[in-house]
Design an enzyme around this catalytic site. Structure first.
Site, mmCIF file in Angstrom:
data_model
loop_
_atom_site.group_PDB
_atom_site.id
_atom_site.type_symbol
_atom_site.label_atom_id
_atom_site.label_comp_id
_atom_site.label_asym_id
_atom_site.label_seq_id
_atom_site.Cartn_x
_atom_site.Cartn_y
_atom_site.Cartn_z
ATOM 1 N N GLY A 99 49.172 30.625 31.321
ATOM 2 C CA GLY A 99 48.888 31.025 32.842
ATOM 3 C C GLY A 99 50.380 31.398 33.086
ATOM 4 O O GLY A 99 51.029 30.213 33.586
ATOM 5 N N ALA A 100 51.438 31.959 34.156
ATOM 6 C CA ALA A 100 52.105 32.712 34.331
ATOM 7 C C ALA A 100 51.836 33.454 35.301
ATOM 8 O O ALA A 100 52.781 34.516 35.434
ATOM 9 C CB ALA A 100 53.071 33.118 33.299
ATOM 10 N N LYS A 148 55.229 39.249 54.995
ATOM 11 C CA LYS A 148 54.809 39.649 54.049
ATOM 12 C C LYS A 148 55.499 39.951 52.989
ATOM 13 O O LYS A 148 56.126 39.907 51.968
ATOM 14 C CB LYS A 148 53.222 40.102 53.948
ATOM 15 N N CYS A 172 37.238 35.910 47.413
ATOM 16 C CA CYS A 172 38.777 36.239 47.770
ATOM 17 C C CYS A 172 38.681 37.855 48.526
ATOM 18 O O CYS A 172 39.042 38.789 47.512
ATOM 19 C CB CYS A 172 39.909 36.835 47.045
ATOM 20 N N CYS A 220 47.626 31.970 55.233
ATOM 21 C CA CYS A 220 47.331 33.605 54.315
ATOM 22 C C CYS A 220 47.593 34.291 55.415
ATOM 23 O O CYS A 220 47.844 33.734 56.234
ATOM 24 C CB CYS A 220 46.355 33.911 53.606
ATOM 25 N N THR A 254 51.667 33.152 40.275
ATOM 26 C CA THR A 254 51.912 32.183 41.021
ATOM 27 C C THR A 254 50.984 30.893 41.309
ATOM 28 O O THR A 254 52.250 29.755 41.979
ATOM 29 C CB THR A 254 51.212 33.215 42.704
ATOM 30 N N GLY A 255 50.659 31.109 40.316
ATOM 31 C CA GLY A 255 50.289 29.080 39.882
ATOM 32 C C GLY A 255 51.251 28.275 38.933
ATOM 33 O O GLY A 255 52.481 27.395 38.669
ATOM 34 N N GLY A 266 47.913 30.270 48.831
ATOM 35 C CA GLY A 266 48.743 30.651 48.123
ATOM 36 C C GLY A 266 49.472 29.168 48.429
ATOM 37 O O GLY A 266 50.121 28.025 47.320
#
Length: 422
Positions: A8-9, A388, A159, A353, A11-12, A320
């Site tokens: 997986g690539a 943001k 979410c 958040c 935001t984590g 996040g």
């Protein structure tokens, strides 16, 4: 020499690769495997869906930037994880062996749990950039021929922030175009009340978000179990606290964006004794699989129990800062294991958040995420909207530079006047 594979690539996964390389150096090999050959900054997708962003501004070619840090990259789907043999089988027929596996896939978008839902049927999505671009195409039809809009979240969604964001962003965009009066809007959510957010509420989130929806003339239906979607019509069972149907709605729409339920991706969910029944990876306090000691996981794909039982099932969000903390814990624990030490670093599952609302925004902090909490903080203001936008630039710059700095610790917390979360 150990081989660490990061599956997986997003935001984590990308920060995990950079932090792992910074921690381990060139003495060990790191490989990132991702179905797509590009990184996408998912939090910007609501802006893409109304034409405020273009794909090229929020996506980056992965190999180009990972290669600069001497991180291997494979753009392939993983079809099977052979955890007993420490091997991944790819869609192109090749296989990759690993010493340590970090699963950061994000979720499978389970549109099929509601008949007629999804971008290939009658509802739009902002979960991935491809979907957001299709949503922008659908939204432009509303701009030409105004009509009713429905936005919200299906049963077992976990979410909810992006649904609120998108509702307010659409409202702001329509007001800028002097068209808001022509477009009735309804927010339909599986939450038991507005502002629940899958977290049992945070601070004054209920009253504040109810007030915002009211002031923006957005009607709402809570405890909403969406059962079916047809062309132009959402079928919803509204239930009471005992999950008994109290009203059935047929909500007409010309445009609908409904967040789906999440599950674990197929290859991960198929590994024996790795996941819960919905395919989310079960981890211990060190982000490690209790069954497979060399498999770690972070982000939306891990199993976290719901904060509380709700009449319509809801999941728990992974925000996040929490993902950033999980990634850091995994990097430290793999490094410890390589060096013959027991894992000792635990993630801080605190929720932070930033939710854009078009021309203002709302921010919340829940410490810890699961009540009772030491901190339950919820505020709104234009500063969140600006924050943001700034964070988008910071994160994309992080991907380009290959920095391992913790962005929430360095930027977001200071912006909120918080130096560090314990």
């Amino acid at each position: 020499m150990s081989h660490i594979v990061i599956l997986g690539a997003g935001t984590g996964g990308v920060p995990a690769a950079y932090e792992m390389k910074a921690r381990l150096g060139n003495q060990h090999d790191i490989t990132v495997i991702n179905e797509n050959d590009y990184f996408q900054f998912v939090p910007s997708n609501p802006w893409v869906a109304v034409g405020w962003r273009e794909r090229k501004t929020i996506t980056l070619p992965l190999e180009k930037y990972l290669k600069k840090k001497k991180i291997n990259f494979i753009a392939q789907r993983v079809d099977k994880i052979d955890a007993a043999s420490n091997k991944l089988e790819l869609a192109n027929g090749e296989s990759v062996n690993y010493d340590y596996l970090v699963i950061a896939t994000g979720p499978k978008l389970s549109f099929d749990e509601v008949e007629g839902a999804g971008p290939d049927a009658f509802t739009s999505s902002i979960c991935v950039t491809d979907h957001a671009e299709k949503t922008w195409e659908q939204y432009q039809k509303i701009l030409k021929n105004p009509g009713p809009i429905v936005i919200g979240a299906m049963p077992l969604a976990s979410c909810f922030g992006p649904a609120y964001e998108f509702a307010f962003i659409v409202d702001a965009d329509l007001r800028r175009r002097k068209m808001r009066d022509k477009v009735p809007m309804t927010f339909v959510t599986s939450e038991p009340y507005i502002g629940h957010l899958g977290l049992g509420g945070v601070g004054d989130s209920k009253s504040m978000l109810e007030s915002e929806l009211r002031n923006h003339h957005i009607k709402w239906i809570t405890n909403a179990k969406t059962t079916k979607v047809e062309d132009g019509k959402l079928f919803v069972d509204e239930v009471n606290n005992n999950a008994e149907i109290i009203k059935q709605h047929e909500v007409n729409f010309d445009f609908a964006m409904m967040l789906p339920a999440f599950k674990g991706v197929d290859a991960v969910a198929a590994v024996p004794d790795l996941c819960n029944p919905r395919g989310f990876v079960m981890v211990d306090e060190f982000q490690r699989s209790p069954t497979y000691k060399n498999i770690f996981s972070a982000g939306v794909c891990i199993a976290i129990p719901p904060v509380e039982a709700t009449p319509v099932p809801t999941g728990t969000p992974k925000t996040g800062y929490m993902i950033e903390s999980m990634v850091t814990a995994i990097v430290h624990n793999i490094a410890d294991d390589i060096n013959g030490n027991a894992p000792s670093t635990k993630a801080t599952w605190n929720a932070i958040c930033l939710a854009d609302m078009g021309d203002t925004g709302a921010a919340f902090v829940a410490i810890p995420q699961i009540p009772p909490r030491n901190v339950a903080w919820f505020k709104k203001g234009k500063w969140v909207h600006l924050a943001k936008i700034a964070f988008e630039k910071y994160f994309i710059r992080k991907v380009k530079k290959g920095t391992s700095e913790p962005l929430y610790e360095k930027y977001i917390l200071k912006l909120m006047g918080i130096e560090k979360l314990k």
